[in-house]
Design an enzyme around this catalytic site. Structure first.
Site, PDB file in Angstrom:
ATOM      1  N   LYS A 201     -43.026  -4.685  -5.617  1.00  0.00           N
ATOM      2  CA  LYS A 201     -42.155  -5.607  -4.890  1.00  0.00           C
ATOM      3  C   LYS A 201     -41.374  -6.436  -5.900  1.00  0.00           C
ATOM      4  O   LYS A 201     -41.948  -7.130  -6.728  1.00  0.00           O
ATOM      5  CB  LYS A 201     -42.996  -6.507  -3.990  1.00  0.00           C
ATOM      6  N   LYS A 255     -40.262  -1.951  -2.565  1.00  0.00           N
ATOM      7  CA  LYS A 255     -39.433  -2.884  -1.811  1.00  0.00           C
ATOM      8  C   LYS A 255     -38.628  -3.764  -2.754  1.00  0.00           C
ATOM      9  O   LYS A 255     -39.192  -4.248  -3.743  1.00  0.00           O
ATOM     10  CB  LYS A 255     -40.387  -3.745  -0.982  1.00  0.00           C
TER      11      LYS A 255
HETATM   12  C1  PBG Z   1     -43.529 -12.148   2.415  1.00  0.00           C
HETATM   13  C2  PBG Z   1     -42.545 -11.087   2.670  1.00  0.00           C
HETATM   14  C3  PBG Z   1     -41.175 -11.088   2.389  1.00  0.00           C
HETATM   15  C4  PBG Z   1     -40.670  -9.942   2.963  1.00  0.00           C
HETATM   16  C5  PBG Z   1     -41.729  -9.246   3.546  1.00  0.00           C
HETATM   17  N1  PBG Z   1     -42.886  -9.962   3.332  1.00  0.00           N
HETATM   18  C6  PBG Z   1     -40.315 -12.106   1.742  1.00  0.00           C
HETATM   19  C7  PBG Z   1     -40.596 -12.610   0.413  1.00  0.00           C
HETATM   20  O1  PBG Z   1     -41.406 -12.086  -0.350  1.00  0.00           O
HETATM   21  O2  PBG Z   1     -39.997 -13.644   0.092  1.00  0.00           O
HETATM   22  C8  PBG Z   1     -39.218  -9.554   2.998  1.00  0.00           C
HETATM   23  C9  PBG Z   1     -38.819  -8.617   4.080  1.00  0.00           C
HETATM   24  C10 PBG Z   1     -37.351  -8.514   4.306  1.00  0.00           C
HETATM   25  O3  PBG Z   1     -36.528  -9.100   3.561  1.00  0.00           O
HETATM   26  O4  PBG Z   1     -36.970  -7.819   5.265  1.00  0.00           O
HETATM   27  N2  PBG Z   1     -44.236 -12.174   1.262  1.00  0.00           N
END
Ligand code: PBG
Length: 332
Positions: A201, A255
């Site tokens: 991520k 992601k």
């Molecule tokens: C939370 C999380 C996030 C997303 C999914 N889980 C945001 C972040 O890490 O700030 C983003 C999903 C999206 O942008 O569609 N940890």
């Protein structure tokens, strides 16, 4: 009329000439089975509120949830990913509400399991929906404290699994959380609860609209670069995946999606494990914004963007377009 003689022997256009050969030679498939639909739930009653930066995406109250999910179930979408919008009054520095067995995501999970027993439920594990500072863990001396956060996150995971969440999806990027969650789930007898780790991520600009949807964007102090990955790196992505698999992850995720197709390909080739992609909120906003203005053909752009993930090696895609894509795929 002149002829071209022997040239060229190879004409790649031959296989493209008719629909039947195009179908026969297609290398990649995209099916409803490849889709996971992320949905937002909010407190209150009788409300469906659109996310301003995600046109067409709604936040729904629990009394509207079954009706909201019904089309996805009817189309055969295998799983939903649930995201709760926590009211500011329930947020604190420790994300305490994440451990409440009656919090919004647990109530949503129980309701959905009752109404749609065959629908898979993915639960995001991270503290950002519950903290008043918008970070995914707890903060000590201005730094998100790894091990203390992991101890809370594994309790959050057990809380969700006990409410009926089938797939725990840690999105926090703390070190060692997959192993801790697996150990604690097993200790509670939750040995069949799956883990889909957000293994790779990135600290991305493309989460902006999601943070708007959750109401955590305005709260966030600083950025998430001390735990989410640097977009410059992909060797490091392989180490993240290796570690999460060693700790017991059943599936991994990369992601965001479209700017990181190369990472999906590397992960898939190296590990040959179920690998998911998240077409995140900013990607949705970008596409939906252009579609609204008539700059992109909506149906074709949805399917082409999703096919790209499959071609890169993704087993499936978390996408806000899931219901629309499923309708298009069912219609042939
Ligand atoms: C939370 C999380 C996030 C997303 C999914 N889980 C945001 C972040 O890490 O700030 C983003 C999903 C999206 O942008 O569609 N940890």
């Amino acid at each position: 009329m002149t002829t071209t003689g022997q040239f060229p022997t190879t004409r790649l256009r031959r296989n493209r000439r008719d629909d039947f050969t195009r179908r026969l030679v297609a290398e990649t498939t995209l099916a409803v089975d490849n889709l996971i639909w992320p949905i937002f739930v909010i407190e209150g009653a009788d409300t469906r509120a659109e996310v301003a930066s995600m046109p067409g995406v709604l936040r729904v109250t629990l009394d509207r949830l079954a009706a909201h999910v019904e089309p996805a179930a009817a189309l055969g979408i295998p799983a939903l990913a649930l995201f709760p919008v926590t009211p500011p009054a329930l947020r604190d520095a420790q994300g305490t509400e994440a451990l409440n067995p009656d919090n919004l995501i647990c109530r949503a999970a129980r309701l959905l399991k009752r109404e749609f027993p065959h629908m898979g439920l993915v639960g995001d594990v991270a503290l950002d929906p519950y903290t008043d500072h918008g970070h995914d863990g707890v903060i000590r001396d201005g730094y998100v404290a790894n091990d203390e956060s992991v101890a809370i996150l594994s309790r959050q995971a057990v809380n969700q699994a006990a409410a009926g969440i089938d797939i725990i999806a840690p999105s926090d990027m703390m070190d060692g959380r997959v192993g801790a969650i697996r150990r604690d789930l097993d200790a509670q007898g939750l040995t069949d609860t799956r883990i889909m780790s957000y293994a790779v991520k990135y600290a991305s600009a493309f989460y902006g609209p999601f943070r708007d949807a959750l109401g955590s964007g305005g709260l966030l102090k600083g950025d998430k670069k001390t735990y989410q990955m640097d977009p410059a790196n992909s060797d490091e992505a392989l180490r993240e995946v290796a570690q999460d698999l060693a700790e017991g992850a059943d599936m991994v995720m990369v992601k965001p999606g479209m700017p990181y197709l190369d990472v999906i390909r590397r992960v898939r080739e190296r590990f040959a494990v179920p690998t998911f992609a998240y077409q995140v909120s900013g990607e949705y906003a970008m596409l939906a914004g252009a579609m609204e203005r008539g700059w992109l053909d909506r149906d074709r752009a949805i399917l082409e963007s999703l096919m790209g993930f499959r071609r890169a090696g993704a087993s499936g895609v978390l996408t806000y377009f899931a219901v629309e894509a499923a309708r298009l795929l069912r219609a042939g």
